[in-house]
Design an enzyme around this catalytic site. Structure first.
Site, PDB file in Angstrom:
ATOM      1  N   ARG A 155       0.841  -1.208   0.000  1.00  0.00           N
ATOM      2  CA  ARG A 155       0.000   0.000   0.000  1.00  0.00           C
ATOM      3  C   ARG A 155       0.875   1.256   0.000  1.00  0.00           C
ATOM      4  NH1 ARG A 155      -2.862  -3.736  -0.572  1.00  0.00           N
ATOM      5  NH2 ARG A 155      -4.995  -4.079   0.206  1.00  0.00           N
ATOM      6  N   TYR A 158      -0.945   4.577  -1.393  1.00  0.00           N
ATOM      7  CA  TYR A 158      -2.105   4.868  -0.547  1.00  0.00           C
ATOM      8  C   TYR A 158      -1.656   5.319   0.836  1.00  0.00           C
ATOM      9  CZ  TYR A 158      -6.553   4.193   1.872  1.00  0.00           C
ATOM     10  OH  TYR A 158      -7.688   4.376   2.625  1.00  0.00           O
ATOM     11  N   LYS A 162      -2.422   8.981   2.727  1.00  0.00           N
ATOM     12  CA  LYS A 162      -3.169   9.070   3.985  1.00  0.00           C
ATOM     13  C   LYS A 162      -2.306   9.650   5.112  1.00  0.00           C
ATOM     14  CE  LYS A 162      -7.148   7.794   2.534  1.00  0.00           C
ATOM     15  NZ  LYS A 162      -8.293   8.754   2.525  1.00  0.00           N
ATOM     16  N   THR A 193     -17.011  -1.867   2.405  1.00  0.00           N
ATOM     17  CA  THR A 193     -17.675  -0.954   1.488  1.00  0.00           C
ATOM     18  C   THR A 193     -17.817  -1.629   0.121  1.00  0.00           C
ATOM     19  OG1 THR A 193     -15.597  -0.011   0.698  1.00  0.00           O
ATOM     20  CG2 THR A 193     -16.598   1.010   2.667  1.00  0.00           C
TER      21      THR A 193
END
Length: 260
Positions: A155, A158, A162, A193
């Site tokens: 990740r 990402y 963040k 989600t």
């Protein structure tokens, strides 16, 4: 008196067509706020706003590319027109994900993540803050991630974005505290989600159920979070009951950060 009431508040929620953003928009509207839902997908955000308004709440859908300054400026101008005044509360939930290490992440991948997750958060905060500072009050809640504070495999891009959202949150909180602005962020672990369902269908066709168990087990509590659980905490941070809270990053992570 109702706890965590947002009656009389005007709220912008980005990334509000689905997932965490939609859950936040629904809850805030049911708590008395007039809500402007923003999303890149014009059709989906219009449908989401209509479904909320059908329950008697004030909700409008606005198409917005958070990475584009002109689009953001136009979207926030629409908020003032449609809700009768500028927003006094902003929830930044728009964001995109990426899987890859620094070796496999291309410059194009990095730019794409930067443009939405970092640049988008910057642009929307900047647009929302101008009238907030003039009014001497306002609330911002940003959606960061445990990936911004903990090493998560595959990740790289990402996590970078963040971490930047977390840093921007603290900087804005520091620079605007004397002007009556509160700014905090939430760092969820994995939340169930539509993105998760799409990820499993794409990468593990026919084995979604088994891989879902793997994803759930990453949290010590034994499951993923639900969008409504993130929304409930966002509601608290946006409410007057959280008036003594600013410059904080809150983990909602099923024990991920401290109990692994």
């Amino acid at each position: 008196m109702r706890v965590f009431s947002l009656t009389g508040r005007r709220v912008v929620v980005t990334g509000a067509a689905s997932g965490i953003g939609l859950a936040i928009a629904r809850l805030f509207a049911s708590s008395g706020a007039s809500v402007a839902l923003m999303d890149l997908n014009a059709e989906k955000v219009a449908e989401a706003a209509e479904s909320i308004a059908a329950d008697g709440a004030v909700a409008v859908g606005i198409a917005c590319d958070v990475s584009n300054p002109e689009s953001v400026e136009q979207a926030f101008a629409q908020v003032s027109q449609l809700l009768g005044a500028p927003a006094d509360t902003l929830v930044n939930s728009a964001g995109i994900a990426h899987i890859g290490t620094i070796v496999t992440t291309t410059p194009a991948d990095l730019d794409r993540l930067y443009n939405v997750n970092i640049r988008g958060t910057y642009l929307t905060m900047q647009a929302a803050l101008k009238p907030m500072l003039a009014a001497g009050r306002g609330v911002i809640v940003n959606m960061a991630s445990i990936a911004g504070s903990s090493g998560i495999p595959d990740r790289f891009a990402y996590s970078m974005t963040k971490g930047a959202v977390r840093s921007m949150t603290l900087s804005v909180a520091r620079d605007t505290i004397a002007q009556g602005i509160r700014c905090n962020c939430i760092s969820p672990a994995r939340v169930h989600t539509p993105f998760v369902d799409g990820y499993l269908a794409k990468n593990y066709p026919g084995h979604e159920a088994e891989q879902m168990k793997v994803l759930a087990a990453a949290q010590p509590i034994g499951r993923m979070g639900e969008p409504d659980e993130i929304a409930q905490f966002a509601l608290y941070l946006a409410s007057d009951e959280a008036g003594f809270i600013t410059g904080q990053d809150y983990y909602i992570d099923g024990g991920f950060m401290n109990l692994r």
